[in-house]
Design a protein around this motif. Sequence first.
Motif, PDB file in Angstrom:
ATOM      1  N   LEU A 188       6.087   2.353   9.236  1.00  0.00           N
ATOM      2  CA  LEU A 188       7.227   1.430   9.261  1.00  0.00           C
ATOM      3  C   LEU A 188       6.819   0.031   9.692  1.00  0.00           C
ATOM      4  O   LEU A 188       7.429  -0.956   9.269  1.00  0.00           O
ATOM      5  CB  LEU A 188       8.313   1.985  10.182  1.00  0.00           C
ATOM      6  N   ASP A 189       5.778  -0.068  10.517  1.00  0.00           N
ATOM      7  CA  ASP A 189       5.319  -1.389  10.933  1.00  0.00           C
ATOM      8  C   ASP A 189       4.681  -2.148   9.771  1.00  0.00           C
ATOM      9  O   ASP A 189       4.675  -3.383   9.750  1.00  0.00           O
ATOM     10  CB  ASP A 189       4.328  -1.266  12.090  1.00  0.00           C
ATOM     11  N   ILE A 190       4.128  -1.429   8.807  1.00  0.00           N
ATOM     12  CA  ILE A 190       3.616  -2.088   7.604  1.00  0.00           C
ATOM     13  C   ILE A 190       4.776  -2.693   6.814  1.00  0.00           C
ATOM     14  O   ILE A 190       4.717  -3.842   6.353  1.00  0.00           O
ATOM     15  CB  ILE A 190       2.827  -1.092   6.736  1.00  0.00           C
ATOM     16  N   ALA A 192       0.815  -1.211   0.000  1.00  0.00           N
ATOM     17  CA  ALA A 192       0.000   0.000   0.000  1.00  0.00           C
ATOM     18  C   ALA A 192       0.846   1.258   0.000  1.00  0.00           C
ATOM     19  O   ALA A 192       1.835   1.360   0.738  1.00  0.00           O
ATOM     20  CB  ALA A 192      -0.905   0.005   1.224  1.00  0.00           C
ATOM     21  N   ILE A 193       0.450   2.208  -0.835  1.00  0.00           N
ATOM     22  CA  ILE A 193       0.988   3.570  -0.750  1.00  0.00           C
ATOM     23  C   ILE A 193       0.033   4.339   0.162  1.00  0.00           C
ATOM     24  O   ILE A 193      -1.101   4.643  -0.212  1.00  0.00           O
ATOM     25  CB  ILE A 193       1.066   4.229  -2.136  1.00  0.00           C
ATOM     26  N   THR A 194       0.479   4.615   1.369  1.00  0.00           N
ATOM     27  CA  THR A 194      -0.417   5.190   2.373  1.00  0.00           C
ATOM     28  C   THR A 194      -0.617   6.683   2.153  1.00  0.00           C
ATOM     29  O   THR A 194       0.205   7.362   1.543  1.00  0.00           O
ATOM     30  CB  THR A 194       0.131   4.957   3.793  1.00  0.00           C
ATOM     31  N   GLN A 195      -1.744   7.165   2.658  1.00  0.00           N
ATOM     32  CA  GLN A 195      -2.061   8.589   2.645  1.00  0.00           C
ATOM     33  C   GLN A 195      -2.256   9.044   4.091  1.00  0.00           C
ATOM     34  O   GLN A 195      -2.428   8.217   4.998  1.00  0.00           O
ATOM     35  CB  GLN A 195      -3.332   8.852   1.846  1.00  0.00           C
ATOM     36  N   LEU A 206       5.760  -6.684   5.911  1.00  0.00           N
ATOM     37  CA  LEU A 206       6.118  -7.229   4.601  1.00  0.00           C
ATOM     38  C   LEU A 206       7.402  -8.048   4.683  1.00  0.00           C
ATOM     39  O   LEU A 206       7.474  -9.179   4.163  1.00  0.00           O
ATOM     40  CB  LEU A 206       6.293  -6.082   3.605  1.00  0.00           C
ATOM     41  N   LEU A 207       8.408  -7.505   5.336  1.00  0.00           N
ATOM     42  CA  LEU A 207       9.693  -8.198   5.438  1.00  0.00           C
ATOM     43  C   LEU A 207       9.595  -9.440   6.322  1.00  0.00           C
ATOM     44  O   LEU A 207      10.244 -10.466   6.039  1.00  0.00           O
ATOM     45  CB  LEU A 207      10.750  -7.242   5.989  1.00  0.00           C
ATOM     46  N   LYS A 208       8.800  -9.376   7.345  1.00  0.00           N
ATOM     47  CA  LYS A 208       8.633 -10.519   8.236  1.00  0.00           C
ATOM     48  C   LYS A 208       7.952 -11.675   7.529  1.00  0.00           C
ATOM     49  O   LYS A 208       8.310 -12.848   7.730  1.00  0.00           O
ATOM     50  CB  LYS A 208       7.824 -10.088   9.465  1.00  0.00           C
ATOM     51  N   ASP A 209       6.960 -11.356   6.707  1.00  0.00           N
ATOM     52  CA  ASP A 209       6.173 -12.408   6.053  1.00  0.00           C
ATOM     53  C   ASP A 209       6.810 -12.904   4.758  1.00  0.00           C
ATOM     54  O   ASP A 209       6.378 -13.928   4.207  1.00  0.00           O
ATOM     55  CB  ASP A 209       4.761 -11.885   5.744  1.00  0.00           C
TER      56      ASP A 209
END
Length: 692
Positions: free
Chosen positions: A604-606, A551-554, A610-613
């Motif tokens: 950053l938690d998003i 996701a590109i967050t807003q 991603l990196l964790k999964d």
Amino acid sequence: MRSTFTLITFLLVTSLGWTQTILFQDTFEDDKNKWTFNGDGFDSKIDDGKLILENKHATNSKWRYISITQNTEAIDFDIEATITLDKTPNDYATYGLVWGMYSDNSDYRVVQLSANKQIQIYHYYSKEFHYGKKWTASKNVEGKGRKNKIKVEKRANTFKVYVNGVLEHQTGDNSYYGTLFGFIVDAGVTVEVEDLKITEKPFSIKVVEEFNPNLKMVKLPETVSSPTIEEANPVISADGTILYFDRKENPLNVESPKDDIWYSVKDKNGKWSEAKNIGRPLNNRDNNFVISSSPDNNTLLLGNKYASDGVSPNGGGVSIAKKGQSGWEIPKDVVIDDFINTNGYVGYFLSNDNKNLLMTVERPEGLGLKDIYVSFVKEDGTFSKPKSLGNVVNTFEDEANPYLASDGKTLYFASKGHPGYGQFDLFVTKRLDDSWTNWTIPENLGNVINSPLYELSIFLSAKGDKAYIGKQRDIWEVDNTVKQDPVVLVKGKVYDAKTKEILSAKIEYNNLKTNKMIGTAISDPKTGSYSIVLPYGFNYSFMADKENYYAITQNVDLSNLKEYKEMEVDLYLTPIEKGAIIRLNNIFFDSGKYDLLSESFAELDILFGLLKDNKNIKIEIAGHTDAVGSDDANMELSKNRANSVQKYLVGKGISSDRIVAKGYGETKFIAPNTTEDGKQLNRRVEFVILEK
């Protein structure tokens, strides 16, 4: 037990005015109020500070009463009298206090006692007896030869009955009151009455401060409110463009005469289209109705449960329906932990964030009949054990049909237990904290909306300027004067950032300060459209979420929001593939600094997730600046900011060899530096997927 009455009319017109507290009082030291009467086997007289009522008639009960001039529907009052049973033919013969009676005896209320220490309370109207309390033994009632002090407290539509200082009965199921007060005695019964007093009390209906008596209820046009068919339960969408309601006994219903869900759409000129039946599977062989609509217009909370065939009912309860590629899907059951309802009726409402399910149910721990409770959504999509909203909102009587406004705090509901104008009135209160038990004192919406009849539900759009109410077999609109906290209605579409194709996705929005997810929505599978409602006071991030996409967050800062607004923001999802460059929009630093602000953690938690999964993914964190300042200083700043992001992710457990941090300073502009918007676009942190 009751025989034909011989009614003896005795009227006392008092000269007491509105400013006086005591409407009537007689200590029976003399016969100034002319109680004395003798005839047809009934003897009424004054004797040594007592009113003696002796009924010698063989079969008939007898009355003796007075009248006050005040409009008893427009004031509140207490009635008190002490009665002693002196003679009785048996233990079952009765006597009591009569109050609120009309002059033609068509409507009256009675508190009855008996020698064997029982009590009965009833209301006679429409040629029928309506019992609030049928004959019941009471330890508070004294027997023959002992005094019983009866007190009735009338507060608008509610009243309470006390015997010898102990509450015996209370109800909110009353609207009209006559002006006659007195006593009733059975055949063969003699009683002594001491000190009859009627005291005016301040009128107890607490009306909203914003009440405007000049408001007008406007019936919606015949495209919605048909002249011959009953419409009820209006539910308006957050953007105010779709009105759901149920039609009763309509030949066009799927399973006439059961209720069906219908809807009308408001066009650009503000006119409601010809209503349409929503069809299957939402309309089946049961009574069907919408309870609430999520702001995205893609989720409906519905009454009752649905069988998997999309045609058959599956019992009472509540269901959720979502839009699929081909329309509404078969509704799914809502599961609530420890759900109990011993009442024949129930009401629900799902909050805009889809996280809080309000309900009116009768439970063992409740205060009386139906109370308002809230259940909170759990990770598996079920809801927690209902929690009472507490005794500021809930009463001894029925509460019904909660509606939580878009600000998530302003609660509208129907109640018999709070003082009102009729049977059910509509009230409003405001949640003061996150405990869900701390509320402002409920206020009545006033007698433009409320009446002596039943007002059971109200619904508003996110803007909160119009209210929709079902009454008198039609749907009505009225200006809403109750001030809510402002909100922003955010709407847009969800796209694939690479192909620009429309996507169906889950929408999530977070409080950036607390890194807490506030709510969810979904986008329309056909159009990609979504909408969410964000209450004022916080800085939010929001994004679409779909498997195999990032996701590109807003973000939007509503800390200083003063009034309702609408904004359009399209959301983009980037395919997770090698070479993808994704901007981290919600990374925050102080000007010229590189220490991460706490508002950055949600974003950053998003990335951490991603990196964790995805254990094989390696990324580059790239820092960029605008052209303000020297090249060397900007290069150093961009490196330090990229390093701060890398440090955060490594600190969460991601191996450092999977993250490269680089600073590019002013070397990769994506917009001209001639405007503030351009500079803001150039000041950015991105990540690039190096390996997947």
